[in-house]
Design an enzyme around this catalytic site. Sequence first.
Site, mmCIF file in Angstrom:
data_model
loop_
_atom_site.group_PDB
_atom_site.id
_atom_site.type_symbol
_atom_site.label_atom_id
_atom_site.label_comp_id
_atom_site.label_asym_id
_atom_site.label_seq_id
_atom_site.Cartn_x
_atom_site.Cartn_y
_atom_site.Cartn_z
ATOM 1 N N GLY A 78 36.515 63.299 -23.793
ATOM 2 C CA GLY A 78 37.503 64.243 -23.268
ATOM 3 C C GLY A 78 37.956 63.960 -21.858
ATOM 4 N N PRO A 129 34.028 58.341 -24.677
ATOM 5 C CG PRO A 129 34.298 56.570 -23.166
ATOM 6 C CD PRO A 129 33.253 57.313 -23.968
ATOM 7 N N GLY A 130 37.472 58.319 -25.597
ATOM 8 C CA GLY A 130 38.454 57.733 -26.514
ATOM 9 C C GLY A 130 39.738 57.437 -25.759
ATOM 10 N NE ARG A 131 43.229 62.376 -24.002
ATOM 11 C CZ ARG A 131 43.884 62.911 -24.997
ATOM 12 N NH1 ARG A 131 45.112 62.533 -25.263
ATOM 13 N NH2 ARG A 131 43.335 63.855 -25.727
ATOM 14 N NE ARG A 146 48.210 62.649 -27.586
ATOM 15 C CZ ARG A 146 48.332 62.494 -26.275
ATOM 16 N NH1 ARG A 146 49.255 61.700 -25.789
ATOM 17 N NH2 ARG A 146 47.533 63.114 -25.463
ATOM 18 C CE1 TYR A 149 46.704 67.479 -29.816
ATOM 19 C CE2 TYR A 149 47.424 66.360 -27.821
ATOM 20 C CZ TYR A 149 46.789 66.339 -29.055
ATOM 21 O OH TYR A 149 46.249 65.175 -29.507
ATOM 22 C CB CYS A 202 64.858 66.504 -40.586
ATOM 23 S SG CYS A 202 65.754 65.024 -41.049
ATOM 24 C CD GLU A 203 60.146 69.999 -38.449
ATOM 25 O OE1 GLU A 203 59.856 70.899 -37.642
ATOM 26 O OE2 GLU A 203 60.127 70.160 -39.671
ATOM 27 C CE1 TYR A 228 42.246 61.255 -30.552
ATOM 28 C CE2 TYR A 228 42.597 60.920 -28.208
ATOM 29 C CZ TYR A 228 41.740 61.145 -29.268
ATOM 30 O OH TYR A 228 40.394 61.255 -29.049
HETATM 31 C C1 LIG Z 1 37.790 63.282 -30.031
HETATM 32 C C2 LIG Z 1 36.360 63.159 -29.691
HETATM 33 C C3 LIG Z 1 35.972 62.354 -28.616
HETATM 34 C C4 LIG Z 1 36.961 61.628 -27.728
HETATM 35 O O1 LIG Z 1 37.806 62.477 -27.033
HETATM 36 P P1 LIG Z 1 38.805 61.852 -25.945
HETATM 37 O O2 LIG Z 1 39.569 63.006 -25.436
HETATM 38 O O3 LIG Z 1 39.661 60.868 -26.646
HETATM 39 O O4 LIG Z 1 37.949 61.192 -24.910
HETATM 40 C C5 LIG Z 1 34.619 62.218 -28.385
HETATM 41 N N1 LIG Z 1 33.704 62.847 -29.147
HETATM 42 C C6 LIG Z 1 34.045 63.642 -30.172
HETATM 43 C C7 LIG Z 1 32.990 64.298 -30.972
HETATM 44 C C8 LIG Z 1 35.381 63.830 -30.474
HETATM 45 O O5 LIG Z 1 35.719 64.628 -31.486
#
Ligand SMILES: *Cc1c(COP(=O)(O)O)cnc(C)c1O
Length: 439
Positions: A258, A301-303, A339, A343, A370-371, A400
């Site tokens: 997150g 971390p993802g994003r 996205r 949100y 079409c939105e 994402y």
């Molecule tokens: C989505 C998610 C993440 C990654 O969230 P980011 O905002 O992309 O860093 C990590 N752990 C869990 C369990 C998630 O669902």
Amino acid sequence: MTTVHVPAARPAADLSVWPASTTEPARGDLAVGGAPLTEIADRFGTPVYVLDEAEVRERCRTYRDAFPEADILYAAKAFLCRAMAHWIDEEGLGLDVCSAGELELAVTTGFPPDRIVLHGNAKSPRDLDTALRLGVGRIVIDSPSEIARLAAAVGPDGRQKVMVRVVPGISAGGHAKIRTGTDDQKFGLSIADGYAQHAIARILGRPQLRLTGLHCHLGSQITSVKPYLVAVRRVVGLMMRLHEQHGLVLPELDLGGGHGIAHRPGEPTLDLATLASRVRAELADARATAGLPVPRLVIEPGRAIVGPAGAALYHVLAVKHTGRHVFVAVDGGMSDNPRPALYGVRYAPRLVGRSGTAAPARVSVVGRHCEAGDILASDVELPGDVRPGDLLAVPVAGAYQLAMASGYNLVGRPPLAAVRDGRARLLVRREFRAVPTER
Ligand SMILES: *Cc1c(COP(=O)(O)O)cnc(C)c1O
């Protein structure tokens, strides 16, 4: 006395949210990883996603440097393809997956299954069977009904390491739809209501399941360290009570992901060095009060790994003036990036391929779907002479977006090209083309 008029220098393009490799080879053009964006658009057609391999790798290294004592799992749902799984593996990170599909892609690419963690608030029988068959490192239990199901699937002689996703009761994150640390949403088991404790007691009664730690994920796009510190305190507090009640010493604490990033110049980001040092101090404190060993930290971390490494390219198809607005419509939209509609993410698109000479105008960049809510970037500045045929680039498009792409209007999901050392290579093919967009 004569006055000499020096034309005001054009301000240099603000590239602060672009990958570090981004250059402006000619006025109005941009290159990422040494590859000019105009050439990528010509070669692969638009819309197209561009991913800077060096930026992804560098971000992995930044995490390893900031958290040398932790296990860092990349959250695959942000974006996954075979090459991405290789890069993550080579950089020494683990993987967090949430379906049999993500899991199989990673493992068939050669990703070590013991460095993979399976999440999900509702895991299908296939998810669990695949996880057990491939031997994932951890399965994160997210609901009480999963306990008996998983124990039965493991069988009388098997053993599976599990964690429990707990809800620490913290509201954090960029938007209500991406907050997962509060008690009234679908993920995890509440500490305050006792559901987490109840589930843990049941897991301890199942010899097939070995509980290694607690997990929490507060939400996404969090830019302050504070919620993480509160989460550490609450989860360690629970670990203390579990020790008192069951004599249990849990070796792992997974703080989820997150970590917030900037999508537009000047926006705040989560400072990793601060997060690392404050979490470390908080864990050491908790240890001192509880008299328990410091659990091994896991983060996901993802994003923050892949978001800033990507850019999206679109051609302008139409420009329309209404009473109060200028709509710049492009050849993609909510089917490749839901996205903004989901949100409210705000982006800073820019013109590439020519330098706009006209004064900037405030416009809304909209998609072709079409939105009426298919808006990619509302109220942004583009050169006032923006016109059909222009190329627009949207930075911070790596997370994402393609991963959430849909089949809406049968436009087809765009391809993704990776750039490195001046070369672009196709990693994800264009899904389907109703009309030829490659030129
Ligand atoms: C989505 C998610 C993440 C990654 O969230 P980011 O905002 O992309 O860093 C990590 N752990 C869990 C369990 C998630 O669902």
